[in-house]
Design an enzyme around this catalytic site. Structure first.
Site, short mmCIF file in Angstrom:
data_model
loop_
_atom_site.label_atom_id
_atom_site.label_comp_id
_atom_site.label_asym_id
_atom_site.label_seq_id
_atom_site.Cartn_x
_atom_site.Cartn_y
_atom_site.Cartn_z
N ASN A 184 7.61 -1.26 -8.43
CA ASN A 184 6.97 -2.51 -7.99
C ASN A 184 6.46 -3.23 -9.23
O ASN A 184 5.47 -2.83 -9.82
CB ASN A 184 5.80 -2.16 -7.04
CG ASN A 184 4.94 -3.36 -6.71
OD1 ASN A 184 5.32 -4.51 -6.96
ND2 ASN A 184 3.77 -3.09 -6.15
N LYS A 232 5.17 -6.14 -9.45
CA LYS A 232 4.05 -7.07 -9.19
C LYS A 232 4.35 -8.42 -9.87
O LYS A 232 5.52 -8.81 -9.92
CB LYS A 232 2.73 -6.44 -9.66
CG LYS A 232 2.57 -5.02 -9.13
CD LYS A 232 1.23 -4.42 -9.34
CE LYS A 232 1.21 -3.01 -8.77
NZ LYS A 232 -0.09 -2.41 -8.81
N HIS A 280 0.88 -4.19 0.85
CA HIS A 280 0.36 -3.61 -0.40
C HIS A 280 -1.13 -3.88 -0.50
O HIS A 280 -1.61 -4.93 -0.06
CB HIS A 280 1.10 -4.21 -1.60
CG HIS A 280 0.77 -3.50 -2.87
ND1 HIS A 280 -0.37 -3.75 -3.58
CD2 HIS A 280 1.42 -2.51 -3.53
CE1 HIS A 280 -0.41 -2.93 -4.63
NE2 HIS A 280 0.67 -2.18 -4.64
N GLU A 295 -2.94 -4.84 -2.80
CA GLU A 295 -3.32 -6.09 -3.47
C GLU A 295 -3.21 -7.28 -2.52
O GLU A 295 -3.92 -8.27 -2.67
CB GLU A 295 -2.48 -6.28 -4.75
CG GLU A 295 -2.95 -5.31 -5.82
CD GLU A 295 -1.86 -4.78 -6.74
OE1 GLU A 295 -0.79 -5.40 -6.83
OE2 GLU A 295 -2.11 -3.73 -7.37
N GLU A 331 -0.90 4.92 -0.81
CA GLU A 331 -1.42 4.55 -2.13
C GLU A 331 -2.94 4.45 -2.06
O GLU A 331 -3.47 3.41 -1.62
CB GLU A 331 -0.85 3.19 -2.54
CG GLU A 331 0.65 3.16 -2.64
CD GLU A 331 1.12 2.00 -3.52
OE1 GLU A 331 1.68 2.26 -4.59
OE2 GLU A 331 0.91 0.84 -3.14
N GLY A 340 -3.25 1.40 -10.59
CA GLY A 340 -3.48 0.71 -11.86
C GLY A 340 -4.71 1.19 -12.61
O GLY A 340 -5.18 0.53 -13.53
N SER A 360 -0.78 5.08 -10.06
CA SER A 360 -0.76 5.61 -11.43
C SER A 360 0.25 6.75 -11.64
O SER A 360 0.00 7.66 -12.42
CB SER A 360 -2.16 6.05 -11.85
OG SER A 360 -3.04 4.92 -11.86
P1 PGA Z 1 0.45 1.64 -10.39
O1 PGA Z 1 0.77 0.72 -9.13
O2 PGA Z 1 1.59 2.64 -10.51
O3 PGA Z 1 0.40 0.70 -11.56
O4 PGA Z 1 -0.85 2.32 -10.13
C1 PGA Z 1 1.29 1.27 -7.95
C2 PGA Z 1 1.42 0.22 -6.89
O5 PGA Z 1 0.57 -0.68 -6.83
O6 PGA Z 1 2.35 0.25 -6.08
#
Ligand code: PGA
Length: 245
Positions: A10, A12, A97, A99, A166, A172, A207
């Protein structure tokens, strides 16, 4: 046939055309015959979908999108429809997601409408679920996950769906859930899905990187990974793919 394990990147809101082409160049071609048991998909921003379609196909990588709107076409300035994603070569669409849930305010009702739109176009949704840190600390993780999965019904059992667990506090942040938390939570998610009519592939996200992928991906109940930051560079993304084999 669904591969045993799905590794999805992903991106983003990251990636120029030059970066994307150089990334694709750095990927080792994956066998398409399913023999490795690993399927790989990339979700770049919309602007890169058409340009990446054939280069990624040559590498055996599926294309996906990070979001979609509920309607097919019309006066919805700034939105993208499932038909457009299909036309661009997408197989997968990420929905819900964290976010989008937490920064943009998307809730269950809207996510359910998006699920229906994605299914109507024959695409495969990757439904993200996950708890906030305060929800985990107050022992509400299972309630939150169950509520997020409650948009599914028994009538959806024969429709294609991937779920991504998640934990929001792991996204992140460089923190991952502990192996015990991963095994326990994935077991719970699988159980809820079975109760709702059908078990599904459940990815872990938050992460994931080249160093922790081996342990996470081989934990009970983990059927792949949704990878943010570490999917931006071909080398680190390849390390995760290798760890999945
Ligand atoms: P990340 O993001 O691996 O940077 O923690 C995962 C995600 O948001 O799907």
């Amino acid at each position: 046939m669904t591969a045993r394990c799905l590794i999805a990147g992903n991106w983003k809101m990251n990636g120029t055309l030059a970066e994307a082409l150089s990334f694709a160049d750095g990927l080792t071609a994956l066998s398409n015959d399913g023999s490795s048991g690993v399927e790989v998909a990339l979700m770049p921003p919309y602007t890169l979908l058409h340009s990446l379609r054939s280069v990624l196909a040559d590498k055996g990588v599926q294309l996906g999108a990070q979001n979609v709107y509920t309607e097919c076409n019309g006066a919805y300035t700034g939105s993208i429809s499932t038909a457009m994603l299909k036309d661009a070569g997408c197989k997968y669409v990420i929905l819900g997601h964290s976010e989008r849930r937490n920064t943009i305010g998307e809730g269950n009702a809207l996510i359910r409408r998006k699920l229906d739109a994605v299914w109507a176009e024959g695409l495969v949704p990757i439904l993200c679920i996950g708890e906030l840190l305060e929800e985990r600390e107050s022992n509400h993780t299972n309630d939150v996950l169950k509520a997020q999965l409650s948009i599914l019904t028994a009538a959806d059992a024969d429709k294609p769906l991937v779920v991504a667990y998640e934990p929001v506090w792991a996204i992140g942040t460089g923190k991952t859930a502990t192996p015990e938390q991963v095994v326990e939570t994935h077991a719970f998610v699988h159980e809820v899905l079975v109760d709702l009519g059908a078990d599904r592939q459940v990815l872990y996200g938050g992460s994931v990187n080249g160093s922790n992928a081996q342990q996470l991906l081989h934990s009970a109940g983990v059927d792949g990974a949704l990878v943010g930051g570490a999917s931006l560079q071909a080398a680190s993304f390849m390390q995760i793919i290798e760890a999945a084999k």
